[in-house]
Design a protein around this motif. Sequence first.
Motif, PDB file in Angstrom:
ATOM      1  N   MET B 377      22.568  43.138  36.369  1.00  0.00           N
ATOM      2  CA  MET B 377      23.332  42.240  37.233  1.00  0.00           C
ATOM      3  C   MET B 377      23.539  42.798  38.643  1.00  0.00           C
ATOM      4  N   ASP B 378      22.934  43.930  38.949  1.00  0.00           N
ATOM      5  CA  ASP B 378      23.143  44.534  40.269  1.00  0.00           C
ATOM      6  C   ASP B 378      22.759  43.576  41.390  1.00  0.00           C
ATOM      7  N   ARG B 379      21.571  42.980  41.247  1.00  0.00           N
ATOM      8  CA  ARG B 379      21.077  42.087  42.294  1.00  0.00           C
ATOM      9  C   ARG B 379      22.008  40.872  42.475  1.00  0.00           C
ATOM     10  N   PRO B 380      22.334  40.132  41.387  1.00  0.00           N
ATOM     11  CA  PRO B 380      23.263  39.004  41.561  1.00  0.00           C
ATOM     12  C   PRO B 380      24.613  39.430  42.148  1.00  0.00           C
ATOM     13  N   CYS B 381      25.074  40.624  41.787  1.00  0.00           N
ATOM     14  CA  CYS B 381      26.361  41.093  42.305  1.00  0.00           C
ATOM     15  C   CYS B 381      26.332  41.254  43.822  1.00  0.00           C
ATOM     16  N   HIS B 382      25.140  41.570  44.363  1.00  0.00           N
ATOM     17  CA  HIS B 382      25.053  41.805  45.800  1.00  0.00           C
ATOM     18  C   HIS B 382      25.455  40.582  46.607  1.00  0.00           C
ATOM     19  N   SER B 383      25.179  39.390  46.067  1.00  0.00           N
ATOM     20  CA  SER B 383      25.538  38.213  46.844  1.00  0.00           C
ATOM     21  C   SER B 383      27.052  38.006  46.852  1.00  0.00           C
ATOM     22  N   MET B 384      27.760  38.727  45.997  1.00  0.00           N
ATOM     23  CA  MET B 384      29.219  38.668  46.048  1.00  0.00           C
ATOM     24  C   MET B 384      29.775  39.909  46.736  1.00  0.00           C
ATOM     25  N   LEU B 462      31.646  31.803  43.822  1.00  0.00           N
ATOM     26  CA  LEU B 462      31.917  31.275  45.158  1.00  0.00           C
ATOM     27  C   LEU B 462      32.981  32.090  45.877  1.00  0.00           C
ATOM     28  N   ILE B 463      34.033  32.450  45.158  1.00  0.00           N
ATOM     29  CA  ILE B 463      35.088  33.253  45.792  1.00  0.00           C
ATOM     30  C   ILE B 463      34.531  34.609  46.195  1.00  0.00           C
ATOM     31  N   GLY B 464      33.665  35.161  45.330  1.00  0.00           N
ATOM     32  CA  GLY B 464      33.008  36.434  45.658  1.00  0.00           C
ATOM     33  C   GLY B 464      32.215  36.314  46.950  1.00  0.00           C
TER      34      GLY B 464
END
Lengths: 234, 640
Positions: B377-384, B462-464
């Motif tokens: 999940m590192d990559r998806p986390c980057h957008s937050m 979205l909040i992220g």
Amino acid sequence: MAREQIEEYLEAIYDIAGKDGKAKTTEIAEKLKNAPASVTEVLQRMNRDGLVIYEPYQGAALTKKGENIVIRIKRKHRLLEVFLEKILHLPQEHVHDQACKMEHVINDETEQALCKKLGVPTECPHGSPIPPCNIDVNSCNECLQTDDSKRKKRKQRPISITTLKPGQKGKVVFIRGGRNVVQRLCDLGLISGTPVSLIRGAPLKGPVEICVKGCKIVIGRGIAEKIFIQIEDL
Amino acid sequence: MQKSDFTIALAGNANVGKSVIFNQLTGLGQIIGNWPGKTVERAEGILVHHGKNIRIIDLPGIYSLSTYSQEELVTREYIALGHPDVVVNVVDATALERNLFFTLQLIEMQVPLVLAINLVDIAKKKGININYTRLSKIFKIPVAETVATKGIGVHEIVDDAIELKLKKTKEIQSKIRYSSEIEKRIELLEFELKQITLEHPLRWTAIKLLEEDLEIINLIKKKAPHIIEKAQKLSKEIEQVHKEPCATVIAAERYASAARIVSKVQTHEQPQKPSWGERLDDLTMHSIWGYIVLFAVMLSILGFITFFGGWLTEFLQNLFEQFNPNISGFLHEVAWNGAVVGFYASLAVALGFILPFYLILGVLEDSGYLPKVAYLMDRPCHSMGLHGKACMPLLVAFGCNVPACAGCRILETNRDRLIALILSTLIPCSARTVVILGLVGAYVGIQWALALYIFDFLLIFLIGRLLNKTLPGTSVGIIMEMPPYRIPSINVVIKQAWVRFKPFLLTAIPLIIIGSVLVEAMRLTNVLSIISDVLSPITVTWLGLPAFTGFLFIFGVLRKEAALVLLITVAGTTDILLVMSPLQMIVFTLVIMIYIPCVATIAAMIRETGWKRAFEITIFEIVLAIVIGGLVFRLLDPFL
């Protein structure tokens, strides 16, 4: 054939090439705005010179020699972009076109001087990484502090650890990055000369998992791209 | 804290088993798990050993005594200034070189040291053989072999530590010698430093000054600024010789020493085929299969808990209803509807939803799956604006938000910690799961419960993104050790679940029962309707809910699952459809899910970020929940 033209071709193939490393003749023609027939001729010639492997109907792929030239050009191009923006204060939209022309004429000495003058930048203004040079130094600091212009060249250009294939091994050459990150990697055993191997990379430019000193470490792509290594015993 | 005769501190790399040893020695329930960073603050416990009270301190796992992270600073300050009688350095036998890199730094701090080489069983399986006597001779410190999970060798560590402390003549530990150009400069600095009083050992301070350690520089600067100038000059000189920053040079030499020692004491036969853990890695960290497995794991956990929790609720209800005397009258209603219904409803919540969740979370943690999720999940986390490590506290938040708040400390920057903290308070914890699955899942349909989850995840995302855009700075990338899979120990999983479950039994159930009695009494005396009337502009007019929900929202601040139990009390039956429509249940659950972190979470937030931030986050979430609840009510009204 002019060197500039060959370099333009090599760059085009490098930019277009997909996962299999091949670029189609029509795509190259489109990118360089040339007729496909003349593109084919040039590619055949470059094939003879050992810069590309050209197969009719399949397209062209870069050889190691060709790829080395492209990486040097990319380095010059991106350094020049930084120079044009930072020192000459040109607007960011203009620097690419200018750098495209200038990249073919500057020599290694100028390239090295630019790199030093700009304080060893790691990214161009558009955020693409600047490939490292192939001078045999332990760190960029060493280059900045000494004025020895006759330094030895490395046999191979260091490559980023992220370009390894899963299972491939290499030795750490140097690490770019802020003091904290370098310190952290150092604490985990990533010191120049240490053997490392890539285990796997996550999709869509996700992190990579590497093996160092028998431990597995996950490193984000942004940091891993700045860990430069040399592949052992080629 | 009890009086103690003796203090032992456990220190070492992350994930080497310090907390396991701590639990073995003290019998306490320090949360353990197979992921780096779960011990974020030091834990203390007492061991009675041969009639002596021994204080055991469990320190956060770190790789170096530099000051890269908060934990490193905490540990270093404690070792240097807390003056433990003995420091036990827990070492992972499967990664001896990297662990000894840390040991060498402890030796430099000149603390009384015992080495506990842990995980020797796994090392043996990997074909690693270590000569412990030789290692002990080289360092001139006691070395013990341990298999902490099975309790092997754990008490021998304490014996060694006591023996070391009681020894009259202290043997001088071997220290590493750096190359002559560094040693010469250490000596020069030592000479200068002798003029002033120091909290830390002399040689160590000199080395840290050469490494340009900011904390130590600031400390010495106040006393003797000229020494700092000198140190910087010497440090530059070393840099001139080696063409690398002095800290890197020193670290490289330490690693070289560690490698030299390892080559003397360890033989390693490479195993022929990959271990089962590595083959499982290939599946669970695969670019496509990894995500499919992750999705399947999450879905089956939810499915199982819905099914099991629903079944148990019904079972307990039928069981207790048999005893309902069915007499009417004020006292009976208070006693039965309040106390008894409150009791079995909270029992159903506890045993049907919360306990199984903690057990599953324990299995996930102990098996070492959480770091794999961090990788995926590192990559998806980057957008937050986060990186993969944040997944670990966020996953813990599914169990309970409170430990997740503290867990956010494994992130490196204040910005990352704040984002992760806010997001983790929005994660549907087990208490919210109770309401989602027990109300919407049971009465409206499982697809609506799933929709609520998806909605919550989208909201978190979205909040992220919003926080990432508005807060200044960017996240540093992930750098994390990947622990191998191991078969979860049933013992550990049960103990862990119990540690987490106990506060629920002790505080939540009595609280819910008292609340139920109170609600029932207030309902019968009309106090409830007064409170409900005050809140009715929000609850009835804007959210379209029955008026009595106002009180539930207030009580839900204490414990969110209480809102469901009290709803049953208010309804006087478990057939909630009699008092609420499906749409009302969805809106009610949605608001419960978002509207406010429970008191315990607010307290944890205050501890992590201070009053002001915690207050802001709370207000933000209340407004958010009310706005979203009202909008969803109006949007879904035509369809339901």
